[in-house]
Design an enzyme around this catalytic site. Structure first.
Site, PDB file in Angstrom:
ATOM      1  N   HIS A 113      -9.813  18.863   2.159  1.00 12.27           N
ATOM      2  CA  HIS A 113      -9.005  17.770   2.723  1.00 12.27           C
ATOM      3  C   HIS A 113      -9.714  17.164   3.941  1.00 12.27           C
ATOM      4  O   HIS A 113      -9.757  17.761   5.012  1.00 12.27           O
ATOM      5  CB  HIS A 113      -7.626  18.283   3.139  1.00 12.27           C
ATOM      6  CG  HIS A 113      -6.692  17.192   3.564  1.00 12.27           C
ATOM      7  ND1 HIS A 113      -5.495  16.930   2.933  1.00 12.27           N
ATOM      8  CD2 HIS A 113      -6.770  16.278   4.567  1.00 12.27           C
ATOM      9  CE1 HIS A 113      -4.887  15.921   3.516  1.00 12.27           C
ATOM     10  NE2 HIS A 113      -5.647  15.503   4.521  1.00 12.27           N
ATOM     11  N   GLU A 142       4.124  15.563   6.775  1.00  9.46           N
ATOM     12  CA  GLU A 142       3.291  15.872   7.949  1.00  9.46           C
ATOM     13  C   GLU A 142       4.021  15.353   9.191  1.00  9.46           C
ATOM     14  O   GLU A 142       3.659  14.348   9.796  1.00  9.46           O
ATOM     15  CB  GLU A 142       1.908  15.226   7.828  1.00  9.46           C
ATOM     16  CG  GLU A 142       0.956  15.715   8.917  1.00  9.46           C
ATOM     17  CD  GLU A 142      -0.387  15.007   8.911  1.00  9.46           C
ATOM     18  OE1 GLU A 142      -0.564  14.053   8.135  1.00  9.46           O
ATOM     19  OE2 GLU A 142      -1.243  15.415   9.712  1.00  9.46           O
ATOM     20  N   HIS A 156     -10.820  12.987   5.721  1.00  6.36           N
ATOM     21  CA  HIS A 156     -10.804  11.518   5.628  1.00  6.36           C
ATOM     22  C   HIS A 156     -12.196  11.027   6.033  1.00  6.36           C
ATOM     23  O   HIS A 156     -12.448  10.807   7.217  1.00  6.36           O
ATOM     24  CB  HIS A 156      -9.739  10.934   6.553  1.00  6.36           C
ATOM     25  CG  HIS A 156      -8.353  11.385   6.215  1.00  6.36           C
ATOM     26  ND1 HIS A 156      -7.431  10.559   5.621  1.00  6.36           N
ATOM     27  CD2 HIS A 156      -7.743  12.581   6.356  1.00  6.36           C
ATOM     28  CE1 HIS A 156      -6.296  11.232   5.420  1.00  6.36           C
ATOM     29  NE2 HIS A 156      -6.476  12.469   5.856  1.00  6.36           N
ATOM     30  N   GLN A 212      -2.213   5.114   3.284  1.00  9.27           N
ATOM     31  CA  GLN A 212      -1.940   5.516   4.689  1.00  9.27           C
ATOM     32  C   GLN A 212      -0.641   4.910   5.245  1.00  9.27           C
ATOM     33  O   GLN A 212       0.095   5.552   5.962  1.00  9.27           O
ATOM     34  CB  GLN A 212      -3.123   5.072   5.556  1.00  9.27           C
ATOM     35  CG  GLN A 212      -2.934   5.218   7.051  1.00  9.27           C
ATOM     36  CD  GLN A 212      -3.478   6.526   7.590  1.00  9.27           C
ATOM     37  OE1 GLN A 212      -4.666   6.814   7.513  1.00  9.27           O
ATOM     38  NE2 GLN A 212      -2.589   7.335   8.129  1.00  9.27           N
ATOM     39  N   HIS A 220      -0.046  13.485   1.017  1.00  9.15           N
ATOM     40  CA  HIS A 220       0.188  13.828   2.429  1.00  9.15           C
ATOM     41  C   HIS A 220       1.695  14.043   2.526  1.00  9.15           C
ATOM     42  O   HIS A 220       2.462  13.081   2.552  1.00  9.15           O
ATOM     43  CB  HIS A 220      -0.247  12.691   3.345  1.00  9.15           C
ATOM     44  CG  HIS A 220      -1.688  12.751   3.709  1.00  9.15           C
ATOM     45  ND1 HIS A 220      -2.678  12.551   2.798  1.00  9.15           N
ATOM     46  CD2 HIS A 220      -2.307  13.029   4.897  1.00  9.15           C
ATOM     47  CE1 HIS A 220      -3.849  12.693   3.405  1.00  9.15           C
ATOM     48  NE2 HIS A 220      -3.648  12.983   4.672  1.00  9.15           N
ATOM     49  N   TRP A 263      -7.949  10.761  15.749  1.00  5.51           N
ATOM     50  CA  TRP A 263      -6.865  11.742  15.644  1.00  5.51           C
ATOM     51  C   TRP A 263      -7.288  13.148  15.997  1.00  5.51           C
ATOM     52  O   TRP A 263      -6.470  13.997  16.308  1.00  5.51           O
ATOM     53  CB  TRP A 263      -6.267  11.716  14.234  1.00  5.51           C
ATOM     54  CG  TRP A 263      -5.645  10.390  13.952  1.00  5.51           C
ATOM     55  CD1 TRP A 263      -4.397   9.994  14.348  1.00  5.51           C
ATOM     56  CD2 TRP A 263      -6.228   9.283  13.271  1.00  5.51           C
ATOM     57  NE1 TRP A 263      -4.178   8.709  13.952  1.00  5.51           N
ATOM     58  CE2 TRP A 263      -5.286   8.241  13.283  1.00  5.51           C
ATOM     59  CE3 TRP A 263      -7.466   9.063  12.651  1.00  5.51           C
ATOM     60  CZ2 TRP A 263      -5.535   6.996  12.707  1.00  5.51           C
ATOM     61  CZ3 TRP A 263      -7.701   7.823  12.075  1.00  5.51           C
ATOM     62  CH2 TRP A 263      -6.745   6.816  12.103  1.00  5.51           C
ATOM     63  N   ASP A 284      -9.526  18.041   7.707  1.00  8.27           N
ATOM     64  CA  ASP A 284      -8.697  16.839   7.827  1.00  8.27           C
ATOM     65  C   ASP A 284      -9.417  15.682   8.526  1.00  8.27           C
ATOM     66  O   ASP A 284      -9.604  14.635   7.934  1.00  8.27           O
ATOM     67  CB  ASP A 284      -7.371  17.152   8.538  1.00  8.27           C
ATOM     68  CG  ASP A 284      -6.302  16.102   8.268  1.00  8.27           C
ATOM     69  OD1 ASP A 284      -6.537  15.221   7.423  1.00  8.27           O
ATOM     70  OD2 ASP A 284      -5.227  16.164   8.891  1.00  8.27           O
TER      71      ASP A 284
HETATM   72 FE   FE2 Z   1      -4.956  14.104   6.098  1.00  4.01          FE
END
Ligand code: FE2
Length: 411
Positions: free
Chosen positions: A55, A211, A57, A150, A208, A313, A307
């Site tokens: 996982h 979360e 991005h 997203q 997702h 982030w 992630d």
């Molecule tokens: Fe993610």
């Protein structure tokens, strides 16, 4: 080519194995070198199947501080920072960063990546570029692409059409983000849409899912129910599921029955979720990590992912999944001897099940000769000492090698 004295997956005794035409030919306690055969003495070092990033991005990685740093470290400031960075997003910008990230992963023994790619973009720029990169990098990194909405499927203009288009273009998996949709009804409808789209087009699913620290966020039950009813089962993965951390135990007890029937996979992202969750709590402050220990005990398949790597982030990350496992074990309280010893499975075998790698993965005769060598005797030792990946072979080809650092004590 003959590899000698390997300690395969924590085995106490060493073994030899032979590689020919990019495949494992045989494993045995002792194999005699053939005339003129090249041999490599692994000197009792640990051999594992390659690490798998289940996982990440890749389209946002390596953008931290560009153009502004996330000063609070929160999810919301991260979104603001990304909005400023998004203006600079171009195919060339994505290509450069993804190639760099793949090199970071490669030096740490990663050979497979599942990357989520944002499709809430009318031009689908990142998706198009990532599909090109998937082909370009095929020999060094197997990349699986999730069409990731997203900003939602129902809550973003033409969200359904964009997701459909991404699947047509060649995305491997369909994503969804139920906790971000405007309403609970949209959340359920978005999941119905995503799982049906996957079933119709024979794709995997990676959602997702929940979360958020809201204990009322219950996308997971819909994901599991549809996985069961559509017969998708383990083709479906629920990533994050951090709300499960906050569910009451009576609800989890009921939910667990459905989860087991559905046989879906889970991906936990301990670095990013310990960092981003629990931000609205005072004290006690929630850890924000899904129930890995309980899911594992119930026989459900869980893997660990990074992630985000050095983006708005998550401001850290060097492509090492060791950090993910190390923190993951702490925060899930899985620090028993056997748990530590077997924890490499979160980033190898369990992740391989999630990615449906099948017979293209694993240390067995007839499979592609993809493996890594760590500077340790077993995974407990490797994890504890942060042992480097000495060598990474993909289908018989050496992709990276590392010389361990030498320390000299002057006392
Ligand atoms: Fe993610």
């Amino acid at each position: 080519m003959l590899f000698q004295n390997a300690r395969i997956e924590n085995a106490e005794k060493t073994a030899d194995f032979r590689v020919e035409d990019g495949k494992f030919l045989a494993f045995a306690e002792k194999l005699r070198p053939l005339e003129g055969e090249e041999t490599v003495d692994l000197a009792g070092k640990l051999v594992l199947p390659p690490f798998i990033e289940s996982h990440v991005h890749l389209d946002t990685c390596l953008t931290a501080g560009d153009p502004v740093w996330n000063m609070s470290g929160t999810l919301f400031e991260g979104i603001e920072c990304w909005a400023k960075r998004k203006d600079k997003l171009s195919p060339e910008d994505i290509r450069q960063r993804v190639r760099q990230a793949v090199r970071l992963y490669a030096r740490n023994g990663v050979q497979f990546i599942r990357s989520h790619v944002d499709v809430t973009d009318p031009k689908l720029t990142a998706m198009e570029t990532m599909l090109e990169l998937r082909e370009e990098l095929r020999d060094v990194m197997t990349i699986q692409i999730v069409a990731f909405p997203q900003e939602g499927i129902l809550s973003y203009p033409n969200g359904k059409e964009l997701l459909e288009e991404a699947v047509k273009m060649g995305a491997d998996c369909v994503g969804a983000i139920p906790h971000y949709e405007f309403t609970r009804e949209y959340s359920v409808e978005s999941l119905n849409f995503a799982l049906e789209l996957a079933a119709e087009n024979d794709r995997l699913v990676d959602v997702h899912c929940d979360e958020i620290d809201d204990e009322a966020s219950r996308g997971l039950e819909t994901v599991a129910a549809r996985a069961l009813e559509l017969g998708l089962f383990d083709k479906v993965t629920a990533s994050h599921t951090t709300a499960m951390h906050s569910y009451n135990n009576a609800y989890v007890l009921r939910l667990m029955r459905l989860l087991k029937m559905s046989r879906i996979n889970f991906v936990c992202n301990p670095l990013v979720n310990t960092h981003l969750q629990g931000r609205i709590d005072t004290y006690p402050r929630r850890r924000g990590v899904t129930r890995v220990k309980e899911l594992t005990a119930e026989g459900l398949n869980v893997s660990f992912g990074h992630d985000d790597i050095f983006d708005p982030w998550y401001p850290m990350g060097s492509g090492s999944l060791r950090d993910v496992v190390f923190l993951g074990l702490h925060v899930t309280q899985m620090m028993g001897y056997e748990e530590i010893m077997n924890s490499y499975k979160f980033i190898t075998h369990n992740a391989a099940r999630t990615l449906h790698l099948g017979e293209s993965y694993g240390l067995e005769a007839g499979r592609p000769a993809s493996f890594i060598v760590l500077d340790a005797e077993n995974y407990y030792d490797a994890l504890n000492r942060n042992a480097p990946v000495l060598a990474s072979y993909k289908a018989g080809k050496l992709l990276s090698r590392t010389k361990p650092a030498e320390a000299e004590l002057l006392f």
